[in-house]
Write an enzyme that holds these catalytic residues in place. Sequence first.
Site, PDB file in Angstrom:
ATOM      1  N   GLN A 132      -5.574 -39.447 -54.376  1.00 35.50           N
ATOM      2  CA  GLN A 132      -4.440 -40.297 -54.704  1.00 35.50           C
ATOM      3  C   GLN A 132      -5.339 -41.959 -54.736  1.00 35.50           C
ATOM      4  O   GLN A 132      -5.100 -42.747 -55.638  1.00 35.50           O
ATOM      5  CB  GLN A 132      -3.253 -40.393 -53.977  1.00 35.50           C
ATOM      6  N   GLU A 133      -5.945 -41.856 -53.660  1.00 40.49           N
ATOM      7  CA  GLU A 133      -6.714 -43.148 -53.285  1.00 40.49           C
ATOM      8  C   GLU A 133      -7.867 -43.635 -54.434  1.00 40.49           C
ATOM      9  O   GLU A 133      -7.940 -44.689 -55.006  1.00 40.49           O
ATOM     10  CB  GLU A 133      -7.190 -43.398 -51.993  1.00 40.49           C
ATOM     11  N   SER A 134      -8.495 -42.712 -54.588  1.00 44.33           N
ATOM     12  CA  SER A 134      -9.805 -42.863 -55.403  1.00 44.33           C
ATOM     13  C   SER A 134     -10.232 -42.012 -56.339  1.00 44.33           C
ATOM     14  O   SER A 134     -11.220 -42.122 -57.186  1.00 44.33           O
ATOM     15  CB  SER A 134     -10.913 -43.238 -54.390  1.00 44.33           C
TER      16      SER A 134
END
Length: 181
Positions: free
Chosen positions: A59-61
């Site tokens: 989700q972050e990257s």
Amino acid sequence: PEQGMGGTPIVAAPGRPVGMPSAPPIAAPTAGGDLRTHARAMATKYNVDPDVFERQINQESGFNPQAVSPAGAQGIAQFMPETGRGMGLADPFEPYSALEAAARHMRQNLDANRGDYRLALAVYNAGQGNVDKYGEGVFGDDFANGETKRYVQNILGGRTGAVDDLVYRGDGEPPRPIGLA
């Protein structure tokens, strides 16, 4: 473009703010395979649910070690510079140490929030100060335009269903209603 931080577009490392250190390119197997393996190993090392942690980094990257968000979050774990420094991270674009720092950070967030993954992820996304100040309000549509709510739902949705009503503690037990957790 790729998405991260609750759907925020990610720009590649060349779009980094001026003065940011240059990071060498990291050769990763297809779809970040060895980075995913390392993420799971770091999650296990710090007693963080590996499935949740893998989804969190995705989700972050999207497992992009060179990711930079418009807000300035950097690297595979999307640390803001001050947070990364606080975690002892010398180079947020070095994915192996960034994944370890992120797993350690999640362990600290879990410890500070009674093992509640909803709150620990909210802290990772919005900061402990915001979670302390707004409490359950960080999961509302009015807080940061619903970004934190979507962020937690995207990561825990398959685990807990409605994050508004359930808490998942990563203890192998099924999710429980918040009042009974």
